[in-house]
Design an enzyme around this catalytic site. Sequence first.
Site, PDB file in Angstrom:
ATOM      1  N   LYS A  56       0.734  -1.230  -0.039  1.00  0.00           N
ATOM      2  CA  LYS A  56      -0.038  -0.080  -0.046  1.00  0.00           C
ATOM      3  C   LYS A  56       0.982   1.305   0.126  1.00  0.00           C
ATOM      4  O   LYS A  56       1.861   1.114  -0.664  1.00  0.00           O
ATOM      5  CB  LYS A  56      -0.958  -0.117   1.087  1.00  0.00           C
ATOM      6  CG  LYS A  56      -1.957  -1.426   1.259  1.00  0.00           C
ATOM      7  CD  LYS A  56      -2.904  -1.279   2.093  1.00  0.00           C
ATOM      8  CE  LYS A  56      -3.700  -2.661   2.167  1.00  0.00           C
ATOM      9  NZ  LYS A  56      -4.887  -2.875   2.849  1.00  0.00           N
ATOM     10  N   SER A  85      -6.553  -8.856   7.276  1.00  0.00           N
ATOM     11  CA  SER A  85      -5.984  -9.148   8.398  1.00  0.00           C
ATOM     12  C   SER A  85      -5.510 -10.687   8.585  1.00  0.00           C
ATOM     13  O   SER A  85      -5.541 -11.468   9.548  1.00  0.00           O
ATOM     14  CB  SER A  85      -6.993  -9.025   9.387  1.00  0.00           C
ATOM     15  OG  SER A  85      -7.589  -7.505   9.396  1.00  0.00           O
TER      16      SER A  85
HETATM   17  P1  13P Z   1      -4.534  -6.098   5.824  1.00  0.00           P
HETATM   18  O1  13P Z   1      -3.805  -7.384   5.989  1.00  0.00           O
HETATM   19  O2  13P Z   1      -3.766  -4.988   6.289  1.00  0.00           O
HETATM   20  O3  13P Z   1      -5.975  -6.346   6.599  1.00  0.00           O
HETATM   21  O4  13P Z   1      -4.917  -5.872   4.234  1.00  0.00           O
HETATM   22  C1  13P Z   1      -5.187  -6.641   3.625  1.00  0.00           C
HETATM   23  C2  13P Z   1      -5.343  -6.220   2.116  1.00  0.00           C
HETATM   24  O5  13P Z   1      -6.066  -5.024   1.807  1.00  0.00           O
HETATM   25  C3  13P Z   1      -4.288  -6.691   1.108  1.00  0.00           C
HETATM   26  O6  13P Z   1      -4.594  -6.306  -0.024  1.00  0.00           O
END
Ligand code: 13P
Length: 249
Positions: free
Chosen positions: A11, A212
């Site tokens: 991200k 998660s």
């Molecule tokens: P998390 O693992 O932080 O919940 O994010 C999942 C996600 O959006 C992966 O693309």
Amino acid sequence: MKRYFIAGNWKMHKTIAEAVALASELKDKLADCKEKLMIAPPFTALQAVSKIVEGSNILLGAQNMGPEESGAHTGEISVLMLKDLGVRVVILGHSERRHTYGENDELINKKVRLALSHKLEVILCVGETLEEREHGMLENVIRRQLSEGLKGVELSALKDVTIAYEPVWAIGTGKTATPEDADAVHAFCRQVIAEMYGKDAAKAIVIQYGGSVKADNAAALMSKENIDGALVGGASLKAEAFVPIAKFR
Ligand code: 13P
């Protein structure tokens, strides 16, 4: 033996120096991992990370892509630019793109077809919000995101498509779908793919779970028949969190 597809979506995290450090550590610590692996750094770090993972067992991914090859599209990144950097996989239709930046199925489908026409692999994300789930709309939403997202995609190109089921309410919240709940939605995704492409294609398609995922829940999720991998957000940002997920077995 089933080979799982474990992917890290970084991200909007990591400067170039931080990305290089993490990618180098992952390359060392995952050199003996037999699963299919991918990391998707931010655009600004793709070039530097590309040099690190080149020739390793880690594929380079991008988190998004513009819907056109080139042109007057301020702020967008083209498929040609991604390929130029050694990107092999692109994440499309992530819920943050859908819900924070207003991407609809039509736009996502345009990107999917463009990426596939350039032989990039696509991770197509689908998933319902809590409100949609509570209003009994889960199956409608998933069916729509799959059928619209894959509109016009030929069976021959489906081998380059991975589906990521990411329930929006489980992303970054610490709330994971139970392995049973996730497996049921994955089975439903397979049913929709079977209706579109036939049973063999539905059996073959790789469906990741995202939301998660952590070292302590990865094995239980991966033990489910219809779960073929993970798309990991927060826990992909540190080697000590991501390595045990990739080495869940
Ligand atoms: P998390 O693992 O932080 O919940 O994010 C999942 C996600 O959006 C992966 O693309």
